[in-house]
Enzyme design. Structure first.
Site, PDB file in Angstrom:
ATOM      1  N   GLU A   1      -4.714   4.203   5.936  1.00  0.00           N
ATOM      2  CA  GLU A   1      -4.396   3.967   4.524  1.00  0.00           C
ATOM      3  C   GLU A   1      -4.758   5.181   3.657  1.00  0.00           C
ATOM      4  O   GLU A   1      -3.977   5.553   2.781  1.00  0.00           O
ATOM      5  CB  GLU A   1      -5.151   2.712   4.063  1.00  0.00           C
ATOM      6  CG  GLU A   1      -4.712   2.227   2.705  1.00  0.00           C
ATOM      7  CD  GLU A   1      -5.488   1.002   2.238  1.00  0.00           C
ATOM      8  OE1 GLU A   1      -5.416  -0.035   2.911  1.00  0.00           O
ATOM      9  OE2 GLU A   1      -6.156   1.097   1.202  1.00  0.00           O
TER      10      GLU A   1
ATOM     11  N   SER B   1     -10.535  -0.102   3.166  1.00  0.00           N
ATOM     12  CA  SER B   1      -9.830  -0.313   4.432  1.00  0.00           C
ATOM     13  C   SER B   1      -9.318   1.034   4.922  1.00  0.00           C
ATOM     14  O   SER B   1      -8.615   1.727   4.189  1.00  0.00           O
ATOM     15  CB  SER B   1      -8.617  -1.222   4.236  1.00  0.00           C
ATOM     16  OG  SER B   1      -9.010  -2.481   3.781  1.00  0.00           O
TER      17      SER B   1
ATOM     18  N   ARG C   1       0.828  -1.227   0.000  1.00  0.00           N
ATOM     19  CA  ARG C   1       0.000   0.000   0.000  1.00  0.00           C
ATOM     20  C   ARG C   1       0.858   1.271   0.000  1.00  0.00           C
ATOM     21  O   ARG C   1       0.533   2.258   0.646  1.00  0.00           O
ATOM     22  CB  ARG C   1      -0.947   0.034   1.196  1.00  0.00           C
ATOM     23  CG  ARG C   1      -2.026  -1.021   1.194  1.00  0.00           C
ATOM     24  CD  ARG C   1      -2.980  -0.849   0.005  1.00  0.00           C
ATOM     25  NE  ARG C   1      -4.120  -1.715   0.146  1.00  0.00           N
ATOM     26  CZ  ARG C   1      -4.111  -3.023  -0.186  1.00  0.00           C
ATOM     27  NH1 ARG C   1      -3.022  -3.571  -0.708  1.00  0.00           N
ATOM     28  NH2 ARG C   1      -5.178  -3.753  -0.016  1.00  0.00           N
TER      29      ARG C   1
HETATM   30  N1  EPU Z   1     -11.578 -10.022  10.279  1.00  0.00           N
HETATM   31  C1  EPU Z   1     -12.124  -9.798  11.520  1.00  0.00           C
HETATM   32  N2  EPU Z   1     -13.183  -8.937  11.621  1.00  0.00           N
HETATM   33  C2  EPU Z   1     -13.712  -8.311  10.549  1.00  0.00           C
HETATM   34  C3  EPU Z   1     -13.180  -8.549   9.273  1.00  0.00           C
HETATM   35  C4  EPU Z   1     -12.091  -9.403   9.152  1.00  0.00           C
HETATM   36  O1  EPU Z   1     -11.681 -10.342  12.516  1.00  0.00           O
HETATM   37  O2  EPU Z   1     -14.659  -7.521  10.742  1.00  0.00           O
HETATM   38  C5  EPU Z   1     -10.400 -10.886  10.177  1.00  0.00           C
HETATM   39  C6  EPU Z   1     -10.726 -12.255   9.706  1.00  0.00           C
HETATM   40  O3  EPU Z   1     -10.003 -13.154  10.503  1.00  0.00           O
HETATM   41  C7  EPU Z   1     -10.203 -12.318   8.307  1.00  0.00           C
HETATM   42  C8  EPU Z   1      -9.044 -11.351   8.345  1.00  0.00           C
HETATM   43  O4  EPU Z   1      -9.467 -10.338   9.268  1.00  0.00           O
HETATM   44  O5  EPU Z   1      -9.795 -13.592   7.972  1.00  0.00           O
HETATM   45  C9  EPU Z   1      -8.714 -10.709   7.008  1.00  0.00           C
HETATM   46  O6  EPU Z   1      -9.899 -10.106   6.471  1.00  0.00           O
HETATM   47  P1  EPU Z   1     -10.044  -9.831   4.899  1.00  0.00           P
HETATM   48  O7  EPU Z   1      -9.817 -11.080   4.116  1.00  0.00           O
HETATM   49  O8  EPU Z   1     -11.333  -9.096   4.693  1.00  0.00           O
HETATM   50  O9  EPU Z   1      -8.816  -8.920   4.549  1.00  0.00           O
HETATM   51  P2  EPU Z   1      -8.225  -7.608   5.241  1.00  0.00           P
HETATM   52  O10 EPU Z   1      -6.838  -7.909   5.688  1.00  0.00           O
HETATM   53  O11 EPU Z   1      -9.133  -7.057   6.281  1.00  0.00           O
HETATM   54  C10 EPU Z   1      -7.163  -6.765   3.023  1.00  0.00           C
HETATM   55  C11 EPU Z   1      -7.057  -5.481   2.278  1.00  0.00           C
HETATM   56  C12 EPU Z   1      -8.330  -5.217   1.483  1.00  0.00           C
HETATM   57  C13 EPU Z   1      -8.558  -6.363   0.530  1.00  0.00           C
HETATM   58  C14 EPU Z   1      -8.662  -7.657   1.355  1.00  0.00           C
HETATM   59  C15 EPU Z   1      -8.790  -8.877   0.466  1.00  0.00           C
HETATM   60  C16 EPU Z   1      -5.585  -4.032   3.543  1.00  0.00           C
HETATM   61  C17 EPU Z   1      -5.472  -2.868   4.472  1.00  0.00           C
HETATM   62  N3  EPU Z   1      -6.812  -4.387   3.208  1.00  0.00           N
HETATM   63  O12 EPU Z   1      -8.185  -6.595   3.998  1.00  0.00           O
HETATM   64  O13 EPU Z   1      -8.100  -4.049   0.713  1.00  0.00           O
HETATM   65  O14 EPU Z   1      -9.748  -6.187  -0.222  1.00  0.00           O
HETATM   66  O15 EPU Z   1      -7.459  -7.827   2.127  1.00  0.00           O
HETATM   67  O16 EPU Z   1      -7.581  -9.111  -0.154  1.00  0.00           O
HETATM   68  O17 EPU Z   1      -4.558  -4.580   3.153  1.00  0.00           O
HETATM   69  C18 EPU Z   1      -8.292  -1.695   0.825  1.00  0.00           C
HETATM   70  O18 EPU Z   1      -7.066  -1.680   0.882  1.00  0.00           O
HETATM   71  O19 EPU Z   1      -8.990  -0.642   0.821  1.00  0.00           O
HETATM   72  C19 EPU Z   1      -8.971  -2.980   0.828  1.00  0.00           C
HETATM   73  C20 EPU Z   1     -10.297  -3.103   0.902  1.00  0.00           C
END
Ligand code: EPU
Length: 353
Positions: A345, A248, A175
């Site tokens: 971010e 995010s 990012r």
């Molecule tokens: N989780 C929670 N609570 C929640 C949501 C998620 O505990 O409310 C935990 C779950 O354990 C889940 C883990 O967080 O397995 C990861 O969640 P998710 O797969 O939704 O991915 P993320 O790390 O929260 C990142 C990116 C997103 C991208 C997704 C999918 C960043 C900051 N965010 O989110 O990117 O869509 O992975 O690859 O790296 C963005 O950057 O704006 C964005 C949406």
């Protein structure tokens, strides 16, 4: 109040006292004294030399999906609307596709798939423009943009010229990029992507194969992978057209292995991933915020999405200052509880984090 002054086919359109709220996906109040919409990058030297743009902090707008206006006004904003897509090299399996900075990102991904090209399918439905994509090196579902970039074309305000940067010169990181770090220097005008006629699918991220399975698909095409990604995103993330948000709001924090191990010992369910370098682990900001009790929280119209703890939302009339205040409270609470610093971010206009 706005007075667009110039007739249609001109490469630059000026608007005085332009409302920017609708140009940002959080939709908090925001105005600029002057907005220049530039349809042709060749017009940039003239626009940048214009006294209306000659102010300290010129804001370059993309799709506005990664911006938070902490104060409601800025002096000058510039948006590139050039959005042509063209094949610039076709070497059998490998095709280089170029898009103007103003192109809507998701529309571009769909266009590449319709041309039979694979590489961008995991990045479907990310809000924003092509020009903004390399700035924060967008990524999702196991693919980050830098792995697909062939070259970035940008106006270099130091050199006063358009330059073409190879991926290795873009300083890409999680990012992050040179365009983000060297703030004020670069205006991305177009991006070239190295894509493939042979599908090279990345199905490793949790949930993609399950989603395809639920769709009854065992041997997916790139377009079907994009469809699965869209289904997951629509289920998990609020649609900015319905509920203002900037995706995010925090980056996933990267900590040393010892810190990650200590936290994992205390919180056995806590996810942790490869941190990109030896000795580092990436934690889940969503999990930390969720575990600190913030999911679905609301301070007036500023809130945390009920479905995903990493997404801050504007329920209607929140100001940027209110969203920022909530973000700071969340970061303070995560720090107090887990000893982990969260970093935003989105780019914050008019305040420091
Ligand atoms: N989780 C929670 N609570 C929640 C949501 C998620 O505990 O409310 C935990 C779950 O354990 C889940 C883990 O967080 O397995 C990861 O969640 P998710 O797969 O939704 O991915 P993320 O790390 O929260 C990142 C990116 C997103 C991208 C997704 C999918 C960043 C900051 N965010 O989110 O990117 O869509 O992975 O690859 O790296 C963005 O950057 O704006 C964005 C949406």
């Amino acid at each position: 109040m706005s007075d667009a002054t110039i007739e249609d086919r001109t490469p630059v359109r000026w608007t005085r006292d332009a409302d920017l709220a609708a140009r940002t996906s959080l939709r908090v109040p925001a105005r600029t004294a002057w907005l220049a919409e530039v349809a042709d990058a060749a017009a940039l030297p003239g626009v940048l030399a214009d006294p209306r743009m000659a102010v300290g902090g010129l804001l370059v707008l993309g799709g506005g999906s990664n911006l938070l206006f902490a104060t409601g006004t800025t002096d000058a904003a510039l948006a590139l609307s050039a959005d042509a897509i063209e094949v610039v090299a076709d070497r059998g399996d490998r095709v280089v596709l170029r898009a103007g900075a103003g192109r809507d990102w998701h529309g571009f991904v769909l266009h590449s798939l319709a041309l039979g090209l694979s590489g961008l399918e995991n990045l479907a439905l990310i809000p924003g423009t092509v020009g903004a994509a390399p700035i924060q090196n967008i990524g999702a579902y196991g693919v980050e943009l830098d792995r697909r970039v062939h070259a970035v074309e940008a106006w270099d305000r130091e050199a006063g010229a358009i330059v073409r940067l190879a991926p290795g010169d873009c300083g890409f990181a999680y990012r992050d990029s040179r365009f983000k770090r060297e703030h004020g220097r670069w205006i991305v005008t177009a991006v070239e992507f190295a894509l493939s006629r042979t599908p090279r699918l990345e199905l490793g991220y949790a949930g993609i194969v399950d989603e395809l399975h639920a769709m009854g698909i065992a041997a997916p095409t790139p377009a079907q992978v994009a469809a699965a990604v869209c289904r997951i995103r629509r289920r998990k993330l609020p649609d900015p057209a319905v509920l203002g948000n900037a995706g995010s709001f925090f980056k996933n924090p990267i900590v040393d292995e010892a810190r990650a191990a200590a936290l994992a010992a205390r919180h056995p369910g806590m996810p942790a991933y490869d941190g990109g370098s030896p000795g580092l682990r990436k934690l889940s900001a969503a999990w930390l915020i969720d575990a600190a009790g913030w999911k679905g929280h609301r301070d007036g119209d500023a809130g945390v999405a009920p479905g995903h703890a990493l997404v801050l939302v504007n329920h209607g009339r929140a100001t940027g200052a209110e969203v920022l205040a909530l973000a700071r409270r969340i970061a303070d609470s995560v720090h107090a509880r887990f000893g982990v610093a969260l970093e935003p971010e989105p780019r914050i206009i008019g305040a420091d984090w």
